[in-house]
Design a protein around this motif. Sequence first.
Motif, short mmCIF file in Angstrom:
data_model
loop_
_atom_site.label_atom_id
_atom_site.label_comp_id
_atom_site.label_asym_id
_atom_site.label_seq_id
_atom_site.Cartn_x
_atom_site.Cartn_y
_atom_site.Cartn_z
N ASP A 1 0.81 -1.22 0.00
CA ASP A 1 0.00 0.00 0.00
C ASP A 1 0.84 1.27 0.00
N ASP A 2 2.11 1.14 0.40
CA ASP A 2 2.99 2.31 0.44
C ASP A 2 3.72 2.53 -0.88
N ALA A 3 3.89 1.46 -1.65
CA ALA A 3 4.71 1.51 -2.86
C ALA A 3 4.30 2.60 -3.85
N PRO A 4 2.99 2.88 -4.05
CA PRO A 4 2.63 3.91 -5.04
C PRO A 4 3.13 5.31 -4.69
N TYR A 5 3.49 5.53 -3.43
CA TYR A 5 3.94 6.85 -3.01
C TYR A 5 5.45 6.95 -2.89
N LEU A 6 6.15 5.92 -3.38
CA LEU A 6 7.61 5.87 -3.26
C LEU A 6 8.26 5.68 -4.61
N ASP A 7 9.53 6.03 -4.68
CA ASP A 7 10.31 5.77 -5.89
C ASP A 7 10.27 4.28 -6.20
N PRO A 8 9.98 3.89 -7.44
CA PRO A 8 9.87 2.46 -7.79
C PRO A 8 11.11 1.64 -7.44
N ARG A 9 12.28 2.29 -7.39
CA ARG A 9 13.50 1.55 -7.07
C ARG A 9 13.51 1.00 -5.65
N MET A 10 12.69 1.56 -4.77
CA MET A 10 12.70 1.14 -3.37
C MET A 10 12.24 -0.30 -3.20
N THR A 11 11.34 -0.75 -4.06
CA THR A 11 10.82 -2.11 -3.90
C THR A 11 11.87 -3.18 -4.21
N SER A 12 12.95 -2.80 -4.89
CA SER A 12 14.00 -3.77 -5.21
C SER A 12 15.21 -3.65 -4.28
N ARG A 13 15.17 -2.72 -3.34
CA ARG A 13 16.28 -2.56 -2.41
C ARG A 13 16.29 -3.72 -1.41
N PRO A 14 17.46 -4.24 -1.07
CA PRO A 14 17.52 -5.33 -0.08
C PRO A 14 17.16 -4.83 1.32
N PRO B 1 -3.13 9.95 9.13
CA PRO B 1 -2.72 9.39 7.83
C PRO B 1 -1.35 8.71 7.96
N ASN B 2 -1.13 7.68 7.14
CA ASN B 2 0.11 6.90 7.32
C ASN B 2 0.72 6.38 6.02
N ARG B 3 0.42 7.02 4.90
CA ARG B 3 1.03 6.59 3.64
C ARG B 3 1.94 7.68 3.10
N PRO B 4 3.16 7.35 2.66
CA PRO B 4 3.78 6.04 2.77
C PRO B 4 4.39 5.78 4.15
N PHE B 5 4.46 6.85 4.97
CA PHE B 5 4.95 6.71 6.34
C PHE B 5 4.02 7.52 7.24
N ASN B 6 3.96 7.13 8.49
CA ASN B 6 3.07 7.76 9.44
C ASN B 6 3.36 9.26 9.56
N TRP B 7 2.32 10.07 9.58
CA TRP B 7 2.48 11.52 9.66
C TRP B 7 2.73 12.01 11.08
N PHE B 8 2.61 11.14 12.06
CA PHE B 8 2.65 11.56 13.45
C PHE B 8 3.78 10.88 14.23
N ASP B 9 4.08 9.63 13.88
CA ASP B 9 4.93 8.84 14.76
C ASP B 9 5.19 7.48 14.12
N ARG B 10 6.21 6.80 14.61
CA ARG B 10 6.50 5.40 14.30
C ARG B 10 6.47 5.07 12.81
N PRO B 11 7.49 5.35 12.05
CA PRO B 11 8.72 5.97 12.55
C PRO B 11 8.62 7.49 12.55
N PRO B 12 9.32 8.14 13.50
CA PRO B 12 9.38 9.60 13.42
C PRO B 12 10.17 9.98 12.16
N SER B 13 9.59 10.77 11.31
CA SER B 13 10.26 11.11 10.04
C SER B 13 9.86 12.50 9.61
N PHE B 14 10.34 12.90 8.44
CA PHE B 14 9.99 14.21 7.89
C PHE B 14 8.50 14.33 7.60
#
Length: 345
Positions: free
Chosen positions: A74-87, A283-296
């Motif tokens: 569910d997060d993949a559409p909001y991320l660079d396509p290369r991320m799905t192939s990263r180890p 909201p939490n796509r592609p990452f949580n807007w509030f917490d876990r993980p704390p991010s930009f």
Amino acid sequence: MRQSAGKLLIFVLLLWAVGYGSAQARQITDMAGRTVTVPDVIHKIYGTSPPATLMAYAMDPSLVAGLNMPIKPDDAPYLDPRMTSRPVVGGWFGQGRVASMETLLALQPDIILVWWWQHSAMDEKMANTLAPLGIPVVYMALNQLADYPEAFDFLGMLLHRESRARTLSSYARQAFAESERVRATIPDDARVSVYYAEEADGLSTECHTSVHAELIPLSGGENVHRCIQRTRVGKQKVSMEQVLNYDPQVIVAHERLFFKHIKADPKWQNIRAVQQGRVYRIPNRPFNWFDRPPSFMRLLGLKWMLHHLYPDHTAIDIVSETRQFYRLFLNVDLDEAAARKLLAP
């Protein structure tokens, strides 16, 4: 088998050493005040935890050498396509998690980026584990959201991406300025009381001093759970009686199951936030807007909180703001319908 694995690690180490030794190097001072020798041009970064990895991603997705956890479909559409192939390397975050040293060595990152957390025991243990690898370790301070502008500027210097860094840090500073403006208009006795409900039953929460809940005071709210955060993990258990006594005006949560629970359990119906329809799912796509993980993503989360806590004191159009933020930080163009879907509970 152990002997073969050992030979593989030695071989990979030698390959990395040859590649790194041939690169032009420079010395930088990281955000922990340490002098570190790094390649002049950095192509690959491994972040030891999601906050570090996501900072590298915001600067340039091509820099991310490996992930701390798999990308959810569910997060993949909001991320660079290369991320799905990263180890998936793993990392040092949560309880008992560590990285795969073999996978990390095989990636041959130019640097290891560490989320520096106030001289914690975890950081010391991690540093001791990473030291024998010979890969430059760079510390980045992100103890609170207010550190993000400086952290972006630091990464701009480190990565020779000063223009990108200025763009992101400028957005962060603007978000803080709006937050300060709104808070200045709210008398202390008129601040909205907020309960941050975690887990499916809503009976875990965060101290008012916790990094996991800092959007509440930043947005002018009053966290009802007063205590001192002792660990990174948080998730303090509370009773239903405590929440009833708190009687918050607003409840924020990110568990979808909680919304089903709060509607079905009659005890929650006695709380002001429920009675007045002020229960909001984060909201939490592609990452949580509030917490876990704390991010930009919390920079947008701050504006989301201001919009919900004090709609009469701010002119934030949260749909338009969401579209702008995704374009700027994630290079994703959302139409209005897509933005509204992200904001839907």
